[in-house]
Design a protein around this motif. Sequence first.
Motif, PDB file in Angstrom:
ATOM      1  N   HIS A   1      -4.258   0.539  -2.498  1.00  0.00           N
ATOM      2  CA  HIS A   1      -4.387  -0.506  -1.480  1.00  0.00           C
ATOM      3  C   HIS A   1      -4.529  -1.848  -2.183  1.00  0.00           C
ATOM      4  O   HIS A   1      -5.262  -1.963  -3.170  1.00  0.00           O
ATOM      5  N   VAL A   2      -3.825  -2.862  -1.690  1.00  0.00           N
ATOM      6  CA  VAL A   2      -3.912  -4.203  -2.275  1.00  0.00           C
ATOM      7  C   VAL A   2      -4.306  -5.203  -1.185  1.00  0.00           C
ATOM      8  O   VAL A   2      -3.842  -5.114  -0.041  1.00  0.00           O
ATOM      9  N   HIS A   3      -5.186  -6.134  -1.552  1.00  0.00           N
ATOM     10  CA  HIS A   3      -5.657  -7.152  -0.604  1.00  0.00           C
ATOM     11  C   HIS A   3      -5.633  -8.516  -1.286  1.00  0.00           C
ATOM     12  O   HIS A   3      -6.069  -8.664  -2.424  1.00  0.00           O
ATOM     13  N   TYR A   4      -5.118  -9.532  -0.557  1.00  0.00           N
ATOM     14  CA  TYR A   4      -5.026 -10.898  -1.080  1.00  0.00           C
ATOM     15  C   TYR A   4      -5.985 -11.815  -0.325  1.00  0.00           C
ATOM     16  O   TYR A   4      -5.983 -11.837   0.910  1.00  0.00           O
ATOM     17  N   ASP A   5      -6.775 -12.573  -1.066  1.00  0.00           N
ATOM     18  CA  ASP A   5      -7.565 -13.672  -0.511  1.00  0.00           C
ATOM     19  C   ASP A   5      -7.037 -14.966  -1.112  1.00  0.00           C
ATOM     20  O   ASP A   5      -7.035 -15.132  -2.340  1.00  0.00           O
TER      21      ASP A   5
ATOM     22  N   ILE B   1      -6.863 -11.202  -5.979  1.00  0.00           N
ATOM     23  CA  ILE B   1      -6.147  -9.979  -5.628  1.00  0.00           C
ATOM     24  C   ILE B   1      -7.024  -8.792  -5.974  1.00  0.00           C
ATOM     25  O   ILE B   1      -7.482  -8.653  -7.111  1.00  0.00           O
ATOM     26  N   GLU B   2      -7.265  -7.947  -4.978  1.00  0.00           N
ATOM     27  CA  GLU B   2      -8.066  -6.743  -5.201  1.00  0.00           C
ATOM     28  C   GLU B   2      -7.167  -5.515  -5.047  1.00  0.00           C
ATOM     29  O   GLU B   2      -6.525  -5.331  -4.018  1.00  0.00           O
TER      30      GLU B   2
ATOM     31  N   LYS C   1      -1.956 -17.198   6.460  1.00  0.00           N
ATOM     32  CA  LYS C   1      -3.405 -17.315   6.526  1.00  0.00           C
ATOM     33  C   LYS C   1      -3.896 -18.758   6.528  1.00  0.00           C
ATOM     34  O   LYS C   1      -5.103 -18.992   6.496  1.00  0.00           O
TER      35      LYS C   1
ATOM     36  N   ASN D   1       0.863  -1.177   0.000  1.00  0.00           N
ATOM     37  CA  ASN D   1       0.000   0.000   0.000  1.00  0.00           C
ATOM     38  C   ASN D   1       0.902   1.231   0.000  1.00  0.00           C
ATOM     39  O   ASN D   1       1.842   1.321   0.802  1.00  0.00           O
TER      40      ASN D   1
ATOM     41  N   LYS E   1      -7.123  -1.391  -5.277  1.00  0.00           N
ATOM     42  CA  LYS E   1      -7.933  -0.180  -5.315  1.00  0.00           C
ATOM     43  C   LYS E   1      -6.990   1.023  -5.392  1.00  0.00           C
ATOM     44  O   LYS E   1      -6.070   1.154  -4.589  1.00  0.00           O
TER      45      LYS E   1
END
Length: 360
Positions: A250-254, A266-267, A327, A226, A269
């Motif tokens: 901003h980056v988010h990993y599921d 991967i999201e 995770k 980020n 924004k």
Amino acid sequence: MKTKLLLITLGCVLMTACGVEKQILEDILIAEVVGYDDAGDHKIKGTVVVNVPQLGEETNLGKEVYEAISHDVKATRQQENSKTTFPIVGGRLSVILYSEELAGKGLNDYVDTYRRDPMVGRNLYLAVVHGRADDVVKIEPKLSKTPGVQVKELIEQNIRTNLPDVDLHHYLYASHGKGIDPVMPLLETAGERVRVKGIALFKKDRYIGKYISYEDGFLFKVLSENFKLGSYEIKLKDNDFIDINNVQSHVHYDILHANQEPKVRIEVKIKASILEVQGYDLGKPLDVKNIENKAEQAIEKKLNKMLTMFQENNIDPIAMGDIARSKTRNFNRKHWEEVYPHIPIDLAVDIEMIQTGIAE
């Protein structure tokens, strides 16, 4: 009073016993940048630029270059000292450079010496040079600033926009860790200047000969952290470009089913402002939304291409494996490493234009 005197005396004795040594600036040579090249026959060539004290209070430090060839870093440093009237001290060493050829053979043995040296600070930058490292080091004496400062400031300035953090600590964590591979700045000479060519990609401690271009370094940062600042030129269609300025990303990993059949989402924004655009009326919400959609598609395409390249070369510079481990209970690392090149990755990019310049 006697107790205080006894403690002070004891402290002085302990400091002397521990080998604390005074170093007078006029009696040492201060190294700030060093480069290493492959010299063949399992040898390396070390090249260092040092500050040389000059007589007189108003004079600047002089600069001298020393070179040596040996089998390891420590031996080259000893040989360099054999050619000087004063010892070379690395307490202010800020940058270590490695040639592409040497980096391709693995760097851990050459980095390890500095990891163990208590005189070297941990905010030390490492970089790969396109070509030979001594080409960059030998430019340094011709520059107006002190040795090492030019390259150090070049790297630090670009960490804000197009480079990830690349100091010694980050390299050691990535090269010795699991589920992550290191990266380094890739530098090159351009006449009498040094510039960033891109981001050198590694498999553990070996440079794989591939890199991310300087321009796409912005996209790599978007994937890996980020951050704020930075700008990027997006091609919307032929002869149709837009420049955006990153206000915040901003980056988010599921990561699902890491121990069975992993799936990754991967999201990304991005909140951005438009720096330059032609053919659109930024006063119309419909035109702004059209720009957002086209920018999202263009960046998704580039990021997917980058992710595919990572998987095809079986490297993980964005630490996806490390994220999966953090995770997943009872994480099966061996299984992850086997399936990593074929894991399906779903990428979603959301761009919001929150500013459209002075017209708004």
